[in-house]
Design a protein around this motif. Structure first.
Motif: not given
Length: 238
Positions: A76, A114, A124-127, A129, A148, A169, A193-194, A209
């Motif tokens: 992560r 980003v 911000w983080k991917p989770s 979303i 998000c 994205i 997650d990314i 992804i």
């Protein structure tokens, strides 16, 4: 059966014994040890990624864990640097420390643009979303628009009575594409997650992804680019 028990000794054990073996290898260093132990070097296998992760753990004179340095970003890279520090602070008569995490980023993040998000929403983080709004497919790329909501800013995430912000994205040079949506309309993503998998050495595959909660999304791509961030809005689920 989790990854630690699938191979090696775990595969030759009875189910109960294999579960205990797995739990041992996946556990973090103990939060409390016998006073006098000031440092432990710890190795664990991540139950999520299957990778071995090492840490150095520091204890105070009471045997309480006060620092843990993890030498992994747990796949992560937006959330953790290598290394990163967990600090635990204790109040009077407290046996459970308040945790703080410190990262030490010294290179540019691999996700393009980003800062389009983090300049507005610094945590911000991917989770964060929560919903997939739309998807546009081309020969090699996919453009996905998400709603998000910062998990730490609301109770009961995702909280549909609060605002969401829209993020577009672009995923470039996609492969092994999988979607499993159960219905029409907005798609809830509980664990987006990314993951940076560039160390795997696969040509034109730098990211995975995934929806790690329900496996509704899973694919790989060469590049990820934040295209556009829109103002907060209320959304309707139904």
């Amino acid at each position: 059966m989790t990854s630690a028990a699938k191979g090696g000794l775990g595969a030759m054990m009875e189910a109960g014994e294999a579960a205990r073996y797995t739990k041992y290898w996946e556990s973090y260093a103990p939060k409390k040890v016998k006073p006098g132990t000031l440092r432990l070097d710890w190795l664990r296998q991540s139950g999520r990624t299957g990778r071995m992760e090492s840490s150095r753990v520091i204890y105070d004179n009471y045997g309480r864990q006060i620092y843990r340095v993890d030498f992994s970003e747990h796949m992560r890279p937006l959330n953790h640097s290598i290394p990163h520090l967990h600090q635990y602070q204790y109040g009077p008569m407290s046996s459970f420390g308040k945790e703080s995490v410190f990262n030490f980023f010294w290179k540019m993040k691999r996700i393009k643009n980003v800062e389009n998000i983090t300049s507005i929403y610094s945590t911000w983080k991917p989770s964060d979303i929560a919903f997939v709004k739309s998807l546009e497919w081309s020969i090699q790329n996919v453009v996905m628009v998400f709603y998000c909501q910062l998990r730490e800013s609301v109770d009961g995430w995702p909280n549909t009575s609060e605002d969401f912000f829209e993020v577009s994205i672009i995923f470039e040079n996609i492969s092994s594409f999988k979607l499993d949506f159960s219905s029409a309309g907005l798609q809830l993503i509980s664990g987006f997650d990314i993951l940076d998998i560039s160390d795997n050495g696969l040509e034109k595959i730098n990211f995975q992804i995934e929806d790690y909660e329900n496996d509704s999304i899973n694919f790989c791509c060469e590049e990820v680019e934040i295209n556009e961030v829109s103002n907060p809005v209320k959304i309707s689920i139904g």
